[in-house]
Design an enzyme around this catalytic site. Structure first.
Site, PDB file in Angstrom:
ATOM      1  N   ASN A   1       7.043 -15.396  12.055  1.00 36.20           N
ATOM      2  CA  ASN A   1       7.816 -16.087  11.254  1.00 36.20           C
ATOM      3  C   ASN A   1       8.464 -16.287  11.775  1.00 36.20           C
ATOM      4  OD1 ASN A   1      10.043 -15.790   9.293  1.00 36.20           O
ATOM      5  ND2 ASN A   1       9.663 -14.560   7.830  1.00 36.20           N
TER       6      ASN A   1
ATOM      7  N   HIS B   1       8.873 -22.827   4.668  1.00 34.02           N
ATOM      8  CA  HIS B   1       8.759 -21.832   5.546  1.00 34.02           C
ATOM      9  C   HIS B   1       7.384 -21.206   5.693  1.00 34.02           C
ATOM     10  CE1 HIS B   1      10.589 -18.562   7.610  1.00 34.02           C
ATOM     11  NE2 HIS B   1      10.787 -17.828   6.830  1.00 34.02           N
TER      12      HIS B   1
ATOM     13  N   CYS C   1      16.606 -17.714   6.686  1.00 32.48           N
ATOM     14  CA  CYS C   1      15.343 -18.325   6.955  1.00 32.48           C
ATOM     15  C   CYS C   1      15.384 -19.529   5.813  1.00 32.48           C
ATOM     16  CB  CYS C   1      14.158 -17.536   6.461  1.00 32.48           C
ATOM     17  SG  CYS C   1      13.300 -15.490   7.248  1.00 32.48           S
TER      18      CYS C   1
HETATM   19  O1  UT7 Z   1      11.606 -14.816   6.167  1.00 30.31           O
HETATM   20  C1  UT7 Z   1      12.351 -14.926   4.710  1.00 30.31           C
HETATM   21  C2  UT7 Z   1      11.477 -14.256   3.102  1.00 30.31           C
HETATM   22  N1  UT7 Z   1      10.689 -13.258   3.519  1.00 30.31           N
HETATM   23  C3  UT7 Z   1       9.463 -13.578   3.314  1.00 30.31           C
HETATM   24  O2  UT7 Z   1       9.373 -13.716   2.823  1.00 30.31           O
HETATM   25  C4  UT7 Z   1       8.320 -12.178   3.211  1.00 30.31           C
HETATM   26  C5  UT7 Z   1       7.327 -11.936   1.990  1.00 30.31           C
HETATM   27  N2  UT7 Z   1       6.880 -10.449   1.455  1.00 30.31           N
HETATM   28  C6  UT7 Z   1       5.674 -10.967   2.168  1.00 30.31           C
HETATM   29  O3  UT7 Z   1       5.325 -11.576   3.386  1.00 30.31           O
HETATM   30  C7  UT7 Z   1       5.180  -8.978   2.005  1.00 30.31           C
HETATM   31  O4  UT7 Z   1       5.675  -8.443   1.282  1.00 30.31           O
HETATM   32  C8  UT7 Z   1       4.855  -8.172   3.595  1.00 30.31           C
HETATM   33  C9  UT7 Z   1       4.082  -8.533   4.356  1.00 30.31           C
HETATM   34  C10 UT7 Z   1       6.134  -8.292   3.828  1.00 30.31           C
HETATM   35  C11 UT7 Z   1       4.661  -7.131   2.577  1.00 30.31           C
HETATM   36  O5  UT7 Z   1       2.821  -7.518   1.919  1.00 30.31           O
HETATM   37  P1  UT7 Z   1       2.560  -6.964   1.356  1.00 30.31           P
HETATM   38  O6  UT7 Z   1       0.996  -7.504   0.772  1.00 30.31           O
HETATM   39  O7  UT7 Z   1       3.159  -7.235  -0.188  1.00 30.31           O
HETATM   40  O8  UT7 Z   1       2.106  -5.425   0.878  1.00 30.31           O
HETATM   41  P2  UT7 Z   1       3.389  -4.124   0.577  1.00 30.31           P
HETATM   42  O9  UT7 Z   1       4.720  -3.511   0.781  1.00 30.31           O
HETATM   43  O10 UT7 Z   1       3.252  -3.614  -1.351  1.00 30.31           O
HETATM   44  O11 UT7 Z   1       2.609  -2.685   1.026  1.00 30.31           O
HETATM   45  C12 UT7 Z   1       1.198  -2.152   0.067  1.00 30.31           C
HETATM   46  C13 UT7 Z   1       0.871  -1.604   1.367  1.00 30.31           C
HETATM   47  C14 UT7 Z   1       1.786   0.117   1.751  1.00 30.31           C
HETATM   48  O12 UT7 Z   1       1.274   0.989   1.521  1.00 30.31           O
HETATM   49  P3  UT7 Z   1       0.853   1.664   0.402  1.00 30.31           P
HETATM   50  O13 UT7 Z   1       2.099   2.051  -0.044  1.00 30.31           O
HETATM   51  O14 UT7 Z   1      -0.033   0.812  -0.624  1.00 30.31           O
HETATM   52  O15 UT7 Z   1       0.145   2.665   1.103  1.00 30.31           O
HETATM   53  C15 UT7 Z   1       2.308  -0.749   2.427  1.00 30.31           C
HETATM   54  O16 UT7 Z   1       3.001   0.842   3.593  1.00 30.31           O
HETATM   55  O17 UT7 Z   1       1.180  -1.954   2.734  1.00 30.31           O
HETATM   56  C16 UT7 Z   1       1.228  -1.120   3.900  1.00 30.31           C
HETATM   57  N3  UT7 Z   1       1.656  -1.857   4.611  1.00 30.31           N
HETATM   58  C17 UT7 Z   1       1.087  -1.898   5.896  1.00 30.31           C
HETATM   59  N4  UT7 Z   1      -0.629  -1.457   6.216  1.00 30.31           N
HETATM   60  C18 UT7 Z   1      -0.702  -1.886   7.326  1.00 30.31           C
HETATM   61  C19 UT7 Z   1       2.205  -2.486   4.659  1.00 30.31           C
HETATM   62  N5  UT7 Z   1       2.683  -3.104   6.626  1.00 30.31           N
HETATM   63  C20 UT7 Z   1       2.095  -2.661   6.641  1.00 30.31           C
HETATM   64  C21 UT7 Z   1       1.360  -2.588   7.615  1.00 30.31           C
HETATM   65  N6  UT7 Z   1      -0.020  -2.487   8.625  1.00 30.31           N
HETATM   66  N7  UT7 Z   1       1.404  -3.671   8.922  1.00 30.31           N
END
Ligand code: UT7
Length: 335
Positions: free
Chosen positions: A290, A260, A118
Site C-alpha cells: 500500500n 486504491h 490515500c
Molecule cells: O490505505 C488506507 C486505508 N487502509 C486500509 O484500507 C487497510 C484496511 N485494513 C486492512 O487491510 C486489514 O484490516 C489489516 C491488513 C490491516 C489487518 O488484517 P485483519 O485481517 O483485519 O487482521 P486483524 O486486525 O483483525 O487481526 C487479526 C489477528 C490479530 O490477532 P488476534 O488478536 O486475533 O490474536 C492480530 O494481532 O491477526 C493479528 N495480526 C497479525 N498477525 C501476524 C495483525 N497483523 C499481523 C501480522 N502478522 N502482520
C-alpha cells in the site's frame, strides 16, 4: 476572456511516470524483526514485498524522479503548475511541491501539497483538472508520493506489513471532453467524524496547543484496521456507483478498475459488491504494498492499459476521504 476560457477545457492525461526506491523488503525479512509470517501477510493482504527508502532519501526524492519521468512520457519538458499529494512531506513546513518544482527545472510555477491521505492522488487530479478548466494553468504535473516507512511504528506488525514507499505522476493538458485521456466527472467526499480511524496523533497543532509532550508512540501512524477495511469497501463502492451514475456508464462498461491498493481482499470485496469480473481489476499490491498517494498512478502504470480502455479510478483513505473518476485510456507510454 479568451475562447479557451469560455469553453472550459477538459483536463487530458498525456504523460505517466513512476518511481520506486530500489530497496525491496520481503515478508520474510519483516518476519525476522516482527512476530509475523510471509503466509499471514500473503493470505490477509496479498502483499509479497514492498519498496522502502534508505537514509538520505525523502518523499521529494521519489516525487522528483516520478515527475521527471511523467514529463518525459508527455514528450514535453514543461508544466506550469505542480500539485503533490502526500501525507509524508519532507518537512512539516514548507510544502514539498516547491522544492520538487525547482529540482525539475520549473522555477516560479505555482506548486503546493494537498493532503487527503490515500485518497490524495484522485483529489490532486481534481485540483489539476480545475486549474486547467479555469484557465489558471495549461499543463499541470500531478504527483502522488509517500514514504510511509518513515512514519510507521517499528513495532507495529499490522501497519508495517501493508505499507510501502513510492511515487507516481501524470501530466494533464487542456483538451476536449470526449477525447481519450479526458478526466471526469469526479466524485469526492469525506467523513471527518471517523478521523480517528487513521491518524498520526501527535506533532500537529492540537498536541502543541495543549502543551503536552506526546508519548513517542503517538508520533507514529495508527490505523484501526478492521473498521478501516469495512469503511474502505463501503465508501469506494458508493463512490464508484455515484461516478458511474454521473458518467452514464454501467459496471459492464468498465474495462479496467484501478482501485486504491490497500489490501487485495478489499479489491476482491469491491469486485463482488459491484459484480465486476476479477480480470478487470488491476492489482500490483503483491509487488508494492500500500503506497498511499502513489498507489493509483503505480497501478495505472502496471495495469496493462490499452488505448481506448474505459478506466475507473477509485481511492480511499484517512480523513476519512474518498474519490473516484473515469477516463478513456489515451496513447501514453508510462516512463
Ligand atoms: O490505505 C488506507 C486505508 N487502509 C486500509 O484500507 C487497510 C484496511 N485494513 C486492512 O487491510 C486489514 O484490516 C489489516 C491488513 C490491516 C489487518 O488484517 P485483519 O485481517 O483485519 O487482521 P486483524 O486486525 O483483525 O487481526 C487479526 C489477528 C490479530 O490477532 P488476534 O488478536 O486475533 O490474536 C492480530 O494481532 O491477526 C493479528 N495480526 C497479525 N498477525 C501476524 C495483525 N497483523 C499481523 C501480522 N502478522 N502482520
Amino acid at each position: 476572456m479568451t475562447a479557451r476560457q469560455w469553453s472550459r477545457p477538459s483536463a487530458v492525461l498525456c504523460g505517466l511516470g513512476t518511481y520506486l526506491p530500489p530497496r525491496i523488503v520481503t515478508n520474510d525479512e519483516l518476519s525476522l524483526e516482527l512476530d509475523t509470517t510471509d503466509e499471514w501477510i500473503r493470505n490477509r493482504t496479498g502483499i509479497r514485498r514492498r519498496h522502502v527508502i534508505e537514509p538520505g532519501s525523502a518523499t521529494s526524492t521519489l516525487a522528483i524522479e516520478a515527475g521527471r519521468r511523467a514529463l518525459k512520457s508527455s514528450r514535453h519538458d514543461r508544466a506550469d503548475a505542480v500539485v503533490v499529494a502526500t501525507t509524508t512531506p519532507d518537512r512539516p513546513c514548507p510544502a514539498t511541491a516547491p522544492e520538487v518544482a525547482a529540482q525539475l527545472g520549473l522555477p516560479g510555477v505555482p506548486a503546493f501539497d494537498i493532503g487527503a491521505v490515500c485518497a490524495g492522488f484522485v483529489y490532486a487530479l481534481a485540483i489539476g483538472a480545475g486549474l486547467i478548466s479555469s484557465g489558471i494553468a495549461e499543463r499541470v504535473l500531478v504527483i502522488g508520493a509517500d514514504t510511509f516507512s518513515t512514519i510507521l511504528n517499528p513495532k507495529d506488525r499490522t501497519t508495517r506489513a501493508i505499507f510501502g514507499d513510492g511515487a507516481g505522476a501524470v501530466v494533464l493538458r487542456p483538451g476536449e471532453a470526449g477525447e481519450p485521456g479526458a478526466l471526469g466527472p469526479f466524485d469526492l467526499g469525506t467523513d471527518g467524524d471517523l478521523a480517528d480511524l487513521i491518524t498520526v496523533p501527535a506533532g500537529g497543532s492540537r498536541q502543541r496547543a495543549e502543551g503536552t509532550t506526546a508519548p513517542p508512540a503517538d508520533h507514529y501512524f495508527t490505523m484501526q484496521g478492521k473498521s478501516v477495511f469495512q469503511q474502505a469497501v463501503l465508501r469506494m463502492t458508493e463512490s464508484v456507483q455515484r461516478v458511474l451514475a454521473q458518467t452514464g456508464w454501467s459496471v459492464d462498461d468498465i474495462d479496467r478498475f484501478v482501485g486504491h491498493q490497500a489490501n487485495a481482499r478489499i479489491l476482491t470485496a469491491l469486485a463482488e459488491r459491484l459484480e465486476l469480473p476479477r480480470e478487470r481489476i488491476v492489482s500490483n499490491i503483491d509487488r508494492v504494498g500500500n503506497t498511499a498517494a502513489a498507489s493509483i498512478p503505480l497501478a495505472l502504470a502496471d495495469g496493462g492499459l490499452r488505448p481506448g480502455h474505459r478506466v475507473l479510478l477509485t481511492s480511499f483513505g484517512g480523513g476519512l476521504a474518498w474519490g473516484s473518476t473515469v477516463l478513456r485510456w489515451p496513447e501514453v507510454t508510462p516512463a
